[in-house]
Design a protein around this motif. Structure first.
Motif, PDB file in Angstrom:
ATOM      1  N   ALA A   1      68.368 -18.513 -75.592  1.00 53.97           N
ATOM      2  CA  ALA A   1      67.701 -19.497 -76.450  1.00 53.97           C
ATOM      3  C   ALA A   1      66.524 -18.876 -77.187  1.00 53.97           C
ATOM      4  CB  ALA A   1      67.243 -20.692 -75.612  1.00 53.97           C
ATOM      5  N   LEU A   2      65.793 -17.996 -76.510  1.00 56.72           N
ATOM      6  CA  LEU A   2      64.654 -17.328 -77.155  1.00 56.72           C
ATOM      7  C   LEU A   2      65.112 -16.433 -78.298  1.00 56.72           C
ATOM      8  CD1 LEU A   2      62.466 -16.342 -74.044  1.00 56.72           C
ATOM      9  CD2 LEU A   2      62.020 -18.167 -75.692  1.00 56.72           C
TER      10      LEU A   2
ATOM     11  N   SER B   1      58.467 -24.484 -76.211  1.00 57.59           N
ATOM     12  CA  SER B   1      59.465 -25.514 -76.554  1.00 57.59           C
ATOM     13  C   SER B   1      60.787 -25.298 -75.827  1.00 57.59           C
ATOM     14  CB  SER B   1      59.701 -25.518 -78.071  1.00 57.59           C
ATOM     15  OG  SER B   1      60.322 -24.308 -78.489  1.00 57.59           O
ATOM     16  N   VAL B   2      61.104 -24.043 -75.492  1.00 56.27           N
ATOM     17  CA  VAL B   2      62.387 -23.730 -74.861  1.00 56.27           C
ATOM     18  C   VAL B   2      62.303 -23.801 -73.336  1.00 56.27           C
ATOM     19  CG1 VAL B   2      64.115 -21.902 -74.558  1.00 56.27           C
ATOM     20  CG2 VAL B   2      63.121 -22.324 -76.813  1.00 56.27           C
TER      21      VAL B   2
ATOM     22  N   LYS C   1      63.606 -26.715 -70.833  1.00 51.37           N
ATOM     23  CA  LYS C   1      65.045 -26.971 -70.776  1.00 51.37           C
ATOM     24  C   LYS C   1      65.701 -26.212 -69.622  1.00 51.37           C
ATOM     25  CE  LYS C   1      65.154 -27.525 -75.822  1.00 51.37           C
ATOM     26  NZ  LYS C   1      65.668 -26.979 -77.098  1.00 51.37           N
TER      27      LYS C   1
ATOM     28  N   GLN D   1      65.172 -18.093 -81.663  1.00 54.44           N
ATOM     29  CA  GLN D   1      63.910 -18.555 -82.258  1.00 54.44           C
ATOM     30  C   GLN D   1      63.473 -17.574 -83.347  1.00 54.44           C
ATOM     31  OE1 GLN D   1      62.538 -21.578 -81.140  1.00 54.44           O
ATOM     32  NE2 GLN D   1      64.499 -21.575 -80.035  1.00 54.44           N
TER      33      GLN D   1
ATOM     34  N   LEU E   1      67.827 -18.928 -70.854  1.00 53.63           N
ATOM     35  CA  LEU E   1      66.508 -18.943 -71.499  1.00 53.63           C
ATOM     36  C   LEU E   1      66.391 -17.819 -72.517  1.00 53.63           C
ATOM     37  CD1 LEU E   1      63.498 -19.858 -71.664  1.00 53.63           C
ATOM     38  CD2 LEU E   1      63.037 -18.240 -69.809  1.00 53.63           C
TER      39      LEU E   1
END
Length: 820
Positions: A504-505, A665-666, A669, A508, A501
Motif C-alpha cells: 500500500a505504501l 493514512s495507510v 488498515k 502512495q 502495508l
C-alpha cells in the motif's frame, strides 16, 4: 537578637532602596538557580527510594557470552526465579515483563499506555497498596487490571473509576482485543523510578497468549526483569552463585554444542550478577534490546557537576552581596563611629550587621523560591524530567535553612570591617576602616566571580559546539527525506500484514519506496554480532546488519568498491552475497577494499539451531555509516540480505510532512490495534546527543547568570576604585593628566582582575574540555577556541560594567573632589 533589631534593619534597608533591591535580587536569583539544580540532584539521587527497604532490593543482570562483545542486560531468564526463592537470605523474588504492550481504545482513539505484566510477589516487593479496590484480585483474575490515578483521570476525567471497563488491545493481532474491569486504583508511581507504569496486569489476563503465560509462570529461559529482596548482611556472592548454577544447568545451556563451549574457554555461557535497584538510574553499562522498557538513565558525573555549578552560582551571588555590603559599611563609617562614641558595644554593632544580613538573605530566599517555582516547568522540560515533586515541604525547609546559613556567613566580613572602624580617625576626617588584607580579599573574590563565569562560558561553548558538530555531521547518507518506524512487537516484515502495508505504501505518490532493516541508524535495539573469517585466517568478531535488497538504494548510499545490494540484481534473503565496510576489510587482512571484492567469507551461524559455517561472497565495500554515536569507536560491520526484520524506512518524494500523513493514512488498515510511532531518521540519530544539548542549554543559562553576577562585581570593583582614588584622580588632573589616562586607571583596576581570572580559569576550563571530549572519536575543531571566545566575552562584559565608573572618573572636577 530582638524584634526591634529587625525593625531597625528594615528601616536601614529602606533608606537605600537601590542597594537593597540589587542585593536581594542578586542573592535571590543565585538561590533560585541553586535550589533548582540541587533539587534536580536530589531527584536523581532518590530514584527508586519509594520502594520499601530499597537498599536490600537487587536486580538480576546477565551477559550472554555466546556472542562476543555482548553487553550486560538488566533482564535475566525467568527460570532464575525458582532458584532465587531457594537461595539463602532471599525473602522475596518476583519480576515483571513488557512483552505485552497494551493499547487502550477510548472514544474511538487508540492510546499507548505503560503497561507491565507482573509476576506473583511484585506488589509486595514494590510496596503497592490499592487506594480503592482489591489489588490481588486485579492481578490474578483474567478479566481485571489495576490502573493509576492519573491514568484514570486522563482516560475518564475522574479517578472514581473502580468497576468500569476498558477496551484493551494487544498491539500486533486484530483478534486480541477484550474488555477488562478496573479492579484496583493505585497511587501514581513517583517520577523518579526506573519501573514506571500506568496499568498493571497479571499473567492470567485473557489477552496474554496461553503459550506466553506458560513461559511466564514456568521455568522459562525467556528474559524478564527479576527483583530480589535479601536480608541485611546476606552474602550477594552466595546468591549469585546459586543463580549462576541454575543458568549453567538449564536445559538451554545443555543444548549448546561442544564446539561452542570449547570456544568459550573458561567463560560461562551466561554470566549472572546482582545490582542494587537503588543504583539502577545511574547504571550506564546496561544495554537495551527490543523487549527493553523505556526508562530514565542518568549520569552520576553530570549530576555531581551540576551540584558544583549550583555551589559556584551561590558562591558568586554571596560574594557579590559581601562586596556590596562591604562598600556600604565603608560609606557608613561616620554612623558607625558615632554609635561607638555614644557607647555601642562591638557585640551590639556586630549583631546589627548580622540582622541586616539575615533580613537580606530571608527576603532573597523568598524571592529565590518564588523564581524557582515560576521557572520549574521550563526547567523540567529542559532536563526532560517530571520535577513537580521538587516543591515539597522538605525542600522548602531546605531553602529556608540555606538562606539562614547564607545570611550568617555573609555577615562575617562586613561586621568585621565595621568593628575595625576607629572613631578617633573617622571624626578627624580620615575615613579608612578597611585593611590592606581586606582590600586584596575583595579583589580576589571579584576575580573568583569572573573566573567562574569565564570557565563556565568556555566549557559551555565547547559542549554546544561539539554537540552541533556531532548532530550536523553526516551519518554516511542524507537523512533529510527519510522516515523510520517500527512494526508492532512480535511482527516481522515478511508476515502477511506488513507485506500488505508495504504494498500500500508503494502506491502512495508521496513516497518513493520502503526499505527493511533490523534497526534504525543511530539506534541499538536489535544488536547482534558473529564471527567471520577468511579461509585459513583468524576469525574477526563483527556487527551484522540485516536489510532488504533496496536498503542502500533508498538511503542513497554509494559503494567504496564493487557494488552494494541492488533490488534489480539480488534476491531477498539470499544467503550468499555480503557487503562489508573498509574497517572489516582491513581486519580480515585485505590490502585494499578493491582486493576484498569477490572474495569468500565464512560466517558462523546458528540459523539451524546448531553452529555452522556459511560461505558468503563479498560483492562490495560500503562507506562508513554511523550506526552508533561519535562516542563509540567505529568497528567492523557486515551487511546481509535478511528482510525478516521489524524496522521500516520510507523516503519522501517531496515534503516529509506529506510523507508522514501518507503513512498515517495507510497504517490503521493493517494495524488497527497499534499506535504508529514514526520519527525522521535525523531525529533518531540526533537523540544520541540529546543529553549534551540539554546540558549545554542548562550551562548557558548558568553562564549568563554568572556573567551578570560577575558584571555586578566588576561594577562594584570599579566604583570602589574610583571612590578610594578620588583625591588621587583630582591631584592627577591638577597636574595635567589627560582624561583618557584617568580612564586607563580604572581600566587597569579591572584589567588586572580579568588577567588573574583568565590565568586561573582558562587552564582549568581547558582540562575540563579535554575530559569532556575524550570519549569522542571525532571532535569539533572549534572546541578550544571556546577559551578565547570566553575571554573576549569576559572583557566585553567588564568593559560595559566599568564604563560608567570610568566616565565618572574622567568627568571628576578636582575642586569639588578636594573640597568634599
Amino acid at each position: 537578637m530582638k524584634l526591634q533589631d529587625f525593625r531597625v534593619g528594615l528601616r536601614i534597608l529602606a533608606q537605600d532602596p537601590v542597594y537593597s533591591l540589587v542585593s536581594i535580587l542578586g542573592l535571590g536569583v543565585g538561590l533560585g538557580v541553586c535550589l533548582l539544580l540541587l533539587g534536580y540532584a536530589r531527584h536523581c539521587w532518590q530514584y527508586n527510594a519509594h520502594v520499601p527497604d530499597v537498599d536490600n532490593v537487587y536486580i538480576v543482570k546477565q551477559r550472554n557470552n555466546l556472542e562476543l562483545g555482548t553487553p550486560w542486560y538488566d533482564q535475566a531468564p525467568l527460570l532464575l526465579l525458582a532458584a532465587a526463592r531457594t537461595a539463602p537470605g532471599v525473602t522475596n523474588a518476583s519480576g515483571y515483563v513488557g512483552w505485552f504492550p497494551l493499547t487502550v481504545e477510548v472514544n474511538d482513539q487508540l492510546r499507548n499506555l505503560k503497561s507491565l505484566t507482573v509476576l506473583p510477589g511484585f506488589a509486595e516487593m514494590m510496596g503497592l497498596r490499592a487506594i480503592q479496590g482489591d489489588l490481588n484480585e486485579a492481578l490474578s483474575r483474567p478479566d481485571s487490571i489495576a490502573i493509576t490515578q492519573d491514568t484514570a483521570i486522563r482516560l475518564f476525567g475522574t479517578s472514581d473509576v473502580l468497576g468500569r471497563t476498558l477496551l484493551l488491545r494487544l498491539s500486533a493481532v486484530d483478534e486480541n482485543r477484550s474488555t477488562a474491569r478496573i479492579a484496583a486504583i493505585l497511587r501514581n508511581p513517583p517520577a523518579n523510578t526506573t519501573i514506571p507504569f500506568e496499568i498493571l496486569n497479571g499473567p492470567n489476563l485473557s489477552l496474554v497468549p496461553p503459550s506466553m503465560r506458560d513461559q511466564l509462570l514456568g521455568e522459562s529461559d525467556w528474559l524478564g526483569y527479576l527483583l530480589l529482596r535479601v536480608r541485611p548482611g546476606t552474602s550477594l556472592a552466595a546468591i549469585a552463585e546459586v543463580l549462576q548454577h541454575a543458568v549453567d544447568e538449564a536445559p538451554s545451556a545443555q543444548k549448546v554444542p561442544p564446539e561452542m563451549k570449547e570456544r568459550l574457554g573458561d567463560r560461562k555461557i551466561m554470566d549472572i550478577k546482582l545490582s542494587r535497584l537503588r543504583d539502577a538510574y545511574f547504571d550506564r553499562d546496561v544495554a537495551t534490546n527490543f523487549t527493553s522498557l523505556t526508562v530514565d538513565r542518568g549520569n552520576s558525573t553530570l549530576v555531581a557537576g551540576l551540584v558544583a555549578v549550583a555551589t559556584f552560582i551561590l558562591t558568586l551571588a554571596a560574594v557579590n552581596y559581601v562586596n556590596l555590603a562591604t562598600i556600604r559599611v565603608i560609606r557608613r563609617q561616620r554612623e558607625i563611629a558615632m554609635r561607638k562614641v555614644l557607647g555601642a558595644s562591638n557585640g551590639r554593632l556586630a549583631l546589627q550587621f548580622v540582622v541586616e544580613s539575615l533580613l537580606v538573605s530571608m527576603l532573597a530566599s523568598a524571592t529565590g523560591f518564588i523564581l524557582a517555582c515560576l521557572a520549574l516547568p521550563v526547567f523540567s522540560e529542559l532536563m526532560n524530567r517530571d520535577l513537580g515533586g521538587m516543591l515539597s515541604l522538605q525542600n522548602i525547609g531546605t531553602a529556608l535553612g540555606l538562606g539562614l546559613l547564607l545570611g550568617l556567613i555573609t555577615a562575617i566580613h562586613p561586621a568585621w570591617i565595621a568593628l575595625g572602624v576607629r572613631p578617633s580617625l573617622m571624626l578627624v576626617g580620615r575615613p579608612d576602616a578597611e585593611s590592606l588584607c581586606s582590600k586584596y580579599l575583595r579583589r580576589a573574590l571579584s576575580a573568583l566571580q569572573v573566573a567562574v563565569a569565564m570557565g563556565l562560558a568556555s566549557f559551555t561553548l565547547a559542549i554546544f559546539w561539539q554537540a552541533r558538530f556531532a548532530i550536523d555531521g553526516s551519518p554516511g547518507f542524507d537523512p533529510s527525506s527519510l522516515l523510520v518506524f517500527d512494526l508492532p512487537v512480535g511482527v516481522s516484515a515478511q508476515d502477511e500484514k506488513p507485506r500488505g502495508l508495504m504494498a500500500a505504501l508503494s502506491q502512495q505518490t508521496e513516497l518513493t519506496g520502503t526499505a527493511i532493516s533490523n534497526d534504525a541508524v543511530g539506534r541499538s535495539k536489535q544488536p547482534w554480532s558473529t564471527e567471520i573469517k577468511r579461509e585459513g585466517r583468524e576469525a574477526v568478531d563483527m556487527d551484522v546488519k540485516s536489510m532488504s535488497a533496496n536498503f542502500f538504494e533508498e538511503y542513497g548510499i554509494k559503494p567504496v568498491a564493487g557494488r552494494l545490494f541492488d533490488s534489480q540484481i539480488d534476491r531477498e534473503n539470499d544467503p550468499v552475497p555480503v557487503v562489508i565496510n573498509a574497517i572489516a576489510a582491513r581486519q580480515l587482512g585485505f590490502a585494499s577494499p578493491e582486493q576484498a571484492v569477490g572474495q569468500s567469507l565464512l560466517f558462523r551461524s546458528m540459523a539451524s539451531g546448531a553452529p555452522a559455517l556459511i560461505t558468503k561472497r563479498i560483492v562490495g565495500i560500503a562507506p562508513e555509516i554511523r550506526f552508533y554515536s561519535l562516542r563509540e569507536v567505529p568497528g567492523a560491520i557486515a551487511y546481509e540480505l535478511w528482510s525478516n526484520s521489524g524496522t521500516l524506512t520510507v523516503r519522501a518524494t517531496g515534503s516529509i510532512h506529506n510523507a508522514e500523513r501518507a503513512v498515517q493514512s495507510v497504517w490503521p488498515k493493517y494495524f488497527p490495534n497499534s499506535v504508529l510511532e514514526m520519527k525522521p531518521a535525523k531525529e533518531i540519530y540526533a537523540a544520541n546527543y540529546a543529553d549534551d544539548v540539554r546540558l549545554a542549554r542548562l550551562l548557558a543559562l548558568s553562564t549568563a547568570l554568572a556573567m551578570i553576577i560577575a558584571a555586578f562585581g566588576m561594577y562594584v570593583l570599579a566604583a570602589d576604585a574610583v571612590q578610594r582614588r578620588t583625591k588621587e584622580i583630582a591631584l592627577r588632573k591638577l597636574f595635567g593628566t589627560r582624561r583618557r589616562d584617568i580612564g586607563k586607571l580604572v581600566a587597569k583596576e579591572i584589567g588586572a582582575v580579568i588577567l588573574l581570572s583568565a590565568v586561573v580559569a582558562l587552564p582549568l576550563a581547558a582540562v575540563a574540555i579535554a575530559r569532556y571530549l575524550s570519549p569522542y572519536t571525532e571532535r569539533t575543531p572549534l572546541a578550544y577556541w571556546a577559551l578565547a571566545f570566553a575571554l573576549l566575552v569576559s572583557l566585553t562584559t567588564a568593559a560595559f560594567a566599568g564604563a560608567r565608573q570610568g566616565w565618572i572618573a574622567m568627568a571628576l572636577k578636582p575642586a569639588v573632589a578636594l573640597r568634599t
